[in-house]
Enzyme design. Structure first.
Site, PDB file in Angstrom:
ATOM      1  N   ILE A 110      18.065  -5.916  35.799  1.00  0.00           N
ATOM      2  CA  ILE A 110      19.120  -5.414  36.646  1.00  0.00           C
ATOM      3  C   ILE A 110      18.923  -4.012  37.004  1.00  0.00           C
ATOM      4  O   ILE A 110      19.555  -3.506  37.900  1.00  0.00           O
ATOM      5  CB  ILE A 110      20.584  -5.929  36.176  1.00  0.00           C
ATOM      6  CG1 ILE A 110      21.696  -5.878  36.966  1.00  0.00           C
ATOM      7  CG2 ILE A 110      20.879  -5.136  34.627  1.00  0.00           C
ATOM      8  CD1 ILE A 110      22.885  -6.638  36.602  1.00  0.00           C
ATOM      9  N   CYS A 111      18.365  -3.281  36.041  1.00  0.00           N
ATOM     10  CA  CYS A 111      18.226  -1.716  36.285  1.00  0.00           C
ATOM     11  C   CYS A 111      17.483  -1.402  37.144  1.00  0.00           C
ATOM     12  O   CYS A 111      17.349  -0.566  37.957  1.00  0.00           O
ATOM     13  CB  CYS A 111      17.881  -1.103  34.867  1.00  0.00           C
ATOM     14  SG  CYS A 111      17.184  -2.129  33.698  1.00  0.00           S
ATOM     15  N   THR A 112      16.106  -2.396  37.565  1.00  0.00           N
ATOM     16  CA  THR A 112      15.251  -2.032  38.562  1.00  0.00           C
ATOM     17  C   THR A 112      16.014  -2.414  39.780  1.00  0.00           C
ATOM     18  O   THR A 112      15.950  -1.413  40.741  1.00  0.00           O
ATOM     19  CB  THR A 112      14.138  -3.221  38.375  1.00  0.00           C
ATOM     20  OG1 THR A 112      13.575  -3.127  37.088  1.00  0.00           O
ATOM     21  CG2 THR A 112      12.883  -3.016  39.536  1.00  0.00           C
TER      22      THR A 112
END
Ligand SMILES: [Zn+2]
Lengths: 434, 177
Positions: free
Chosen positions: A216-218
């Site tokens: 999700i951070c990507t």
């Protein structure tokens, strides 16, 4: 369409069955071969069973389902039922060959059934346009065999659990072989599941390829692929902007919204390749369907159905894997049943309980039972908790039940699911009162 | 038809008819009743008969987030454990791995989820985020940047936000206990 005579055929020609219609299939049914099962009865008996008695259910009338229906009809199955909840989309037509442009919008099951009946005289195909969950045990009980050509894990888990639960130790007819086919691009698998006897679908849940999920951070910070932009739109922006409104991946307006947001994002990060189609593909988790993979897997499934229905050859034990991504590779192995499978594994006990017993007394009895060795069991029925050891709040809520009579909470012949840390999975109790 | 029943009779453990409890439901019962949580974590079930929707409160007893109570919502679907539980932070907090919408960057909640993992692993993973906030996997980029560049300032911001203060004009929820 010629009038079809549905009177008992005995493998020999009759009205609707032209001479030598089954010449090739009969080569394996008229005499035993080196790999035939000892119970195989060559000749009219087996042909009569296949053509007049055997009732087979096909679940799914999509890419795999169309192939399966055609293969079954052509190999001589004559009483076929098919369930599918979808309607025909224009994008299906390249591979779901029972459908034509004029059929777009109509139920897949109905159109597929009509097509097969028209094309293969003498075959009766009964469609059901709806969900497998609409049908009850009595419905599934009527079949000799079930073949699945589904693309949903959830539906497969449901039918698998239903067929495992259907097995009644008092009734041999209740054991329905399940043949499960699945494809994903150039990969596929076909397997034979004999509920409660061999490894089931749930046993192999951890072998599944999971849909690719991006961190999700990507997605939030360092998008590099068009897919990252689409996931950003669906996972982060949709809930932020639309709040509690549920995303419907079948609604073109919702896809359009996601597409717009993803395109803007892609522009910002100079990423190319966000299209409407890719947006739909990513959010619906569509893996390109390959017609030839479907054909191979469907053929394998129907081959197994034929062998199981006729005993004419050894059937698959129990998992066939096809990998067509680099050349063609296939592998067959026996997937082992898991003793801790929540569906087919675990222990099961018949327990006779005096009507005067409280829940607490029942728990005491379970803990004292030498042969099961459980500590701190938690109990529930299919619809309610009886007693939970933890978490604290649930222990407190269920504690008053300890003093209640088991017979007030569970009907005669009812089931209790027991879990405990000492049990690999769960134990089910069938309660009868004395 | 092939004679399967005879094979079944030979099976040592001729399984009895099992109850209609779904695999997901049994699995959640097992996960919940065997939770082994430290005193810093408690679950709450708004509707005790609904095991699929509950909250987890984390009250770290050490590290930069000590003194706060962080509440996460858990929503489990019927395809559990094939699908991971959906977890969100219900408060607006200042944390490099949690965005202002409550999304959490924890690998086992998405790309590294496996059916062999359970609710306990997810909860322990969440608590770890408060003990060791990770600047390399940011969801709140500004917070991550601060943590990387100026730990003192980051710590100050954390304390400020936990009291319900503003960071660069952005209001945060009061989470101190
Ligand atoms: Zn199983």
């Amino acid at each position: 369409m010629a009038a079809v005579d549905v009177q008992r055929v005995n493998g020999t020609s009759h009205v609707g069955d032209w001479p030598d219609r089954y010449y090739h299939v009969d080569q394996v049914l008229d005499r035993p071969g080196p790999r035939t099962d000892p119970s195989f009865m060559a000749g009219d008996g087996v042909k009569d069973f296949l053509r007049n008695q055997c009732k087979i259910l096909v679940i799914g009338a999509g890419g795999l389902g169309c192939e399966i229906l055609a293969d079954l009809a052509l190999s001589g199955f004559k009483d076929i039922h098919v369930i599918d909840m979808d309607t025909i989309d224009i994008s299906n037509l390249n591979r779901q060959f029972l459908f034509r442009p004029k059929d777009v919008g109509k139920p897949k099951a109905t159109v597929a059934a009509e097509y097969v009946m028209k094309r293969v005289p003498g075959t009766k195909v009964t469609p059901y346009y709806g969900k497998i969950q609409d049908k009850d045990d009595d419905y599934y009980m009527q079949f000799n065999l079930v073949i699945c050509g589904l693309d949903s894990v959830e539906a497969r888990r449901w039918i698998n659990a239903t067929l495992v639960n259907l097995v009644d130790p008092e009734n041999p007819e209740s054991l329905k072989p399940l043949i499960d086919g699945g494809t994903e691009g150039f990969k596929g698998q076909a397997r034979v599941i004999l509920p409660t006897v061999t490894s089931c679908y749930e046993c192999s849940l951890d072998m599944l390829n999971k849909p690719t999920a991006f961190p999700i951070c990507t997605i939030a910070n360092t998008p590099r692929l068009p897919e990252h932009c689409i996931e950003w739109a669906s996972v982060l922006e949709w809930p932020r902007v639309q709040g509690d409104k549920k995303m419907d991946t079948d609604d073109p307006e919702h896809i359009q919204w996601l597409y717009n947001i993803a395109s803007a994002r892609a522009k910002e990060f100079k990423i190319e390749g966000v299209t409407w189609q890719l947006t739909q593909g990513v959010v619906k988790n569509i893996i390109p369907a390959i017609a030839s993979t479907n054909a191979i897997i469907a053929a394998s499934c129907c081959n197994e159905a034929f062998k199981i229905a006729t005993s004419s050859a050894a059937y698959l034990n129990n998992y066939f894997m096809l990998i067509g991504t680099d050349g063609v590779y296939s592998y067959t192995f026996e997937h082992e049943k898991r003793s801790d499978c929540p569906v087919c594994g675990g222990e099961s006990l018949e327990v006779s309980v005096p009507r005067s017993w409280t829940v607490e007394r029942l728990i005491e009895m379970l803990v004292e039972k030498q042969d099961i060795q459980i500590k701190k069991p938690s109990l529930s029925t299919a619809t309610a908790q009886i007693y939970f050891q933890a978490p604290k709040q649930l222990e407190e809520v269920t504690r008053p039940n300890l003093e209640k009579l088991v017979s007030d909470l569970v009907p005669d012949g009812g089931d209790i699911t027991v879990t405990a840390s000492s049990l690999p999975f769960s134990l089910s109790l069938r309660i009868t009162y004395v | 038809m092939i004679k399967i029943w005879s094979m079944k009779k030979n099976e040592e453990a001729a399984a009895k008819k099992k109850p209609k409890t779904s695999a997901a439901q049994i699995r959640v019962q097992k996960d919940l009743t065997e939770l082994d949580l430290p005193p810093t974590m408690t679950t709450h079930f708004p509707v005790p008969t609904d095991l699929l929707n509950f909250t987890l409160t984390i009250t770290p007893d050490e590290g930069m987030y000590q003194g706060g109570a962080f509440v996460f919502s858990f929503a489990i679907n019927t395809n559990y454990p094939h699908d991971p539980p959906k977890v969100k932070c219900t408060q607006k907090i200042y944390h490099p791995n949690v965005d202002l919408e409550g999304n959490v960057c924890l690998n086992i909640l998405r790309e590294d989820w496996k059916p062999v993992l359970n609710l306990n692993s997810v909860m322990v993973g969440l608590q770890y985020l408060f003990l060791e906030p990770n600047a390399d996997d940011p969801l709140n980029k500004e917070a991550a940047e601060e943590l990387r560049k100026n730990r003192e300032q980051f710590l100050y911001n954390v304390k400020q936000s936990m009291r319900g203060g503003h960071i660069k004009g952005m209001p945060f929820d009061k989470v101190t206990v």
